[in-house]
Design an enzyme around this catalytic site. Structure first.
Site, PDB file in Angstrom:
ATOM      1  N   ARG A 242       0.758   2.119  -0.051  1.00 53.00           N
ATOM      2  CA  ARG A 242       1.191   3.164  -0.967  1.00 53.00           C
ATOM      3  C   ARG A 242       2.675   2.976  -1.239  1.00 53.00           C
ATOM      4  O   ARG A 242       3.457   2.647  -0.337  1.00 53.00           O
ATOM      5  CB  ARG A 242       0.938   4.557  -0.372  1.00 53.00           C
ATOM      6  CG  ARG A 242      -0.541   4.946  -0.321  1.00 53.00           C
ATOM      7  CD  ARG A 242      -1.119   5.122  -1.719  1.00 53.00           C
ATOM      8  NE  ARG A 242      -2.494   5.587  -1.721  1.00 53.00           N
ATOM      9  CZ  ARG A 242      -3.559   4.783  -1.788  1.00 53.00           C
ATOM     10  NH1 ARG A 242      -3.383   3.458  -1.824  1.00 53.00           N
ATOM     11  NH2 ARG A 242      -4.777   5.294  -1.815  1.00 53.00           N
ATOM     12  N   GLU A 271       3.774   5.589 -10.480  1.00 53.03           N
ATOM     13  CA  GLU A 271       2.916   4.665 -11.232  1.00 53.03           C
ATOM     14  C   GLU A 271       2.444   5.334 -12.517  1.00 53.03           C
ATOM     15  O   GLU A 271       2.104   6.514 -12.503  1.00 53.03           O
ATOM     16  CB  GLU A 271       1.723   4.238 -10.370  1.00 53.03           C
ATOM     17  CG  GLU A 271       2.137   3.439  -9.149  1.00 53.03           C
ATOM     18  CD  GLU A 271       0.964   2.962  -8.302  1.00 53.03           C
ATOM     19  OE1 GLU A 271      -0.202   3.142  -8.722  1.00 53.03           O
ATOM     20  OE2 GLU A 271       1.215   2.418  -7.211  1.00 53.03           O
ATOM     21  N   HIS A 290      -1.367  -2.220  -9.227  1.00 54.30           N
ATOM     22  CA  HIS A 290      -2.307  -1.529  -8.326  1.00 54.30           C
ATOM     23  C   HIS A 290      -3.728  -2.068  -8.511  1.00 54.30           C
ATOM     24  O   HIS A 290      -4.693  -1.316  -8.684  1.00 54.30           O
ATOM     25  CB  HIS A 290      -2.274  -0.021  -8.570  1.00 54.30           C
ATOM     26  CG  HIS A 290      -2.631   0.769  -7.342  1.00 54.30           C
ATOM     27  ND1 HIS A 290      -2.025   1.950  -7.003  1.00 54.30           N
ATOM     28  CD2 HIS A 290      -3.554   0.541  -6.362  1.00 54.30           C
ATOM     29  CE1 HIS A 290      -2.551   2.429  -5.886  1.00 54.30           C
ATOM     30  NE2 HIS A 290      -3.478   1.584  -5.478  1.00 54.30           N
TER      31      HIS A 290
END
Length: 329
Positions: A242, A271, A290
């Site tokens: 994370r 993000e 991601h």
């Protein structure tokens, strides 16, 4: 005996729904014991009122209110940061995750980064994009993974998946784990296992450092300026966990000033990553949006894990990947 009703928040025609049908239909015990219902959006309202179990990405507060028979929520994600609400805790649901289904694909993602940096592929890709015939700045900047040390911070299933692949390349592997007694594959070994209090020692000896920890209050900004200062200036940092585990500004400074050699980043504090972030233009950074968790086998593995947990649920046993509020994951 009535069957246990399970809501799966996928469209009935979604190809990802089929592995769940297959996992149930191939198992005589589950075939006799459970009943699957697939629905998304507003169509969830009816089946969730009868469901004892929900397998989902998340459920809205409104749907939770309708779920008066619900006992177990199985999230299809590995992480639950932002999903565990006071409403869920108050209802005392069993909460589980799909932790463990990413070991192979994320392990390969990190290996790709390590190979790119070691063989200077990041330099050559940029040269190709610029239409320039350029060799690496020096022979010493090109290396081999064999004999280098990989430090894995968070030695769960992803860590084990990475370790076995790194070992195949002849790397020395050290890892940090909160509970050394909890292992998933006893056949995967590391050269040394560190306690959380020994993070600095792991960083000081590692040529490559991979973060695969859950985000909790204890791990927020665990990698700050002080922590990063323990890394070798020739070492690389990889984050597939994370973004908020790393103080992004401290990392940018370390990269710009050459305090570490480079970074492979799949997750970020915010993000999508802002278009004006300096990370985009740093030549010693490889960014993926991601996507380390992506694999065509995700729902196949998730369905297998869910089926195994269903057996445990029906037998009244402790579920795999059970969320513990006191530890934050």
């Amino acid at each position: 005996m009535s069957k246990v009703t399970i809501l799966v928040t996928l469209e009935p025609t979604d190809p990802d729904a089929q592995p769940f049908r297959d996992a149930i239909s191939a198992d005589p015990v589950l075939c006799e014991s459970v009943e699957l219902h697939f629905a998304t959006g507003d169509a969830v309202a009816k089946p969730i009122a009868q469901a004892e179990i929900a397998w989902c990405g998340n459920l809205s507060p409104t749907m939770i209110d309708k779920a008066q028979r619900l006992r177990w929520i199985s999230f299809w994600s590995a992480g639950v940061d932002g999903k565990i609400t006071p409403q869920l805790l108050e209802r005392r649901f069993l909460l589980t995750t799909a932790s463990g289904v990413h070991g192979a694909n994320i392990g390969e993602h990190i290996m790709a980064w390590m190979l790119m940096f070691t063989r200077e592929m990041h330099f050559h890709v940029r040269s190709q994009a610029a239409g320039e015939w350029r060799r690496s700045p020096s022979m010493s900047s090109v290396s081999e993974l064999g004999g280098q040390t990989l430090g894995i911070v968070g030695y769960g299933r992803i860590g084990e998946g990475l370790a076995v692949r790194a070992k195949a390349f002849g790397m020395r592997v050290v890892a940090l784990k909160r509970n050394p007694a909890l292992r998933y594959n006893e056949n995967v070994t590391v050269d040394h296992l560190y306690a959380p209090s020994e993070l600095r020692q792991l960083l000081a000896e590692s040529d490559h450092v991979c973060i695969s920890l859950p985000l909790t209050p204890d791990t927020y900004h665990l990698f700050n300026a002080e922590t990063l200062s323990s890394m070798k200036p020739t070492a690389y940092l990889y984050n597939v966990a994370r973004g908020k585990i790393v103080d992004e500004q401290a990392l940018i400074t370390a990269l710009q000033e050459g305090r570490i050699a480079g970074a492979g980043l799949d997750v970020f504090e915010q993000e999508p990553l802002a278009a004006d972030s300096p990370l985009w233009k740093l030549e010693n950074v490889i960014i993926t949006p991601h996507t380390a968790g992506q694999t065509p086998y995700y729902f196949v593995r998730a369905a297998e894990l869910f089926a195994e947990n269903l057996h445990r649920y029906l037998r009244g046993e402790t579920l795999h990947n059970l969320y513990r509020h006191e530890r934050g994951y």
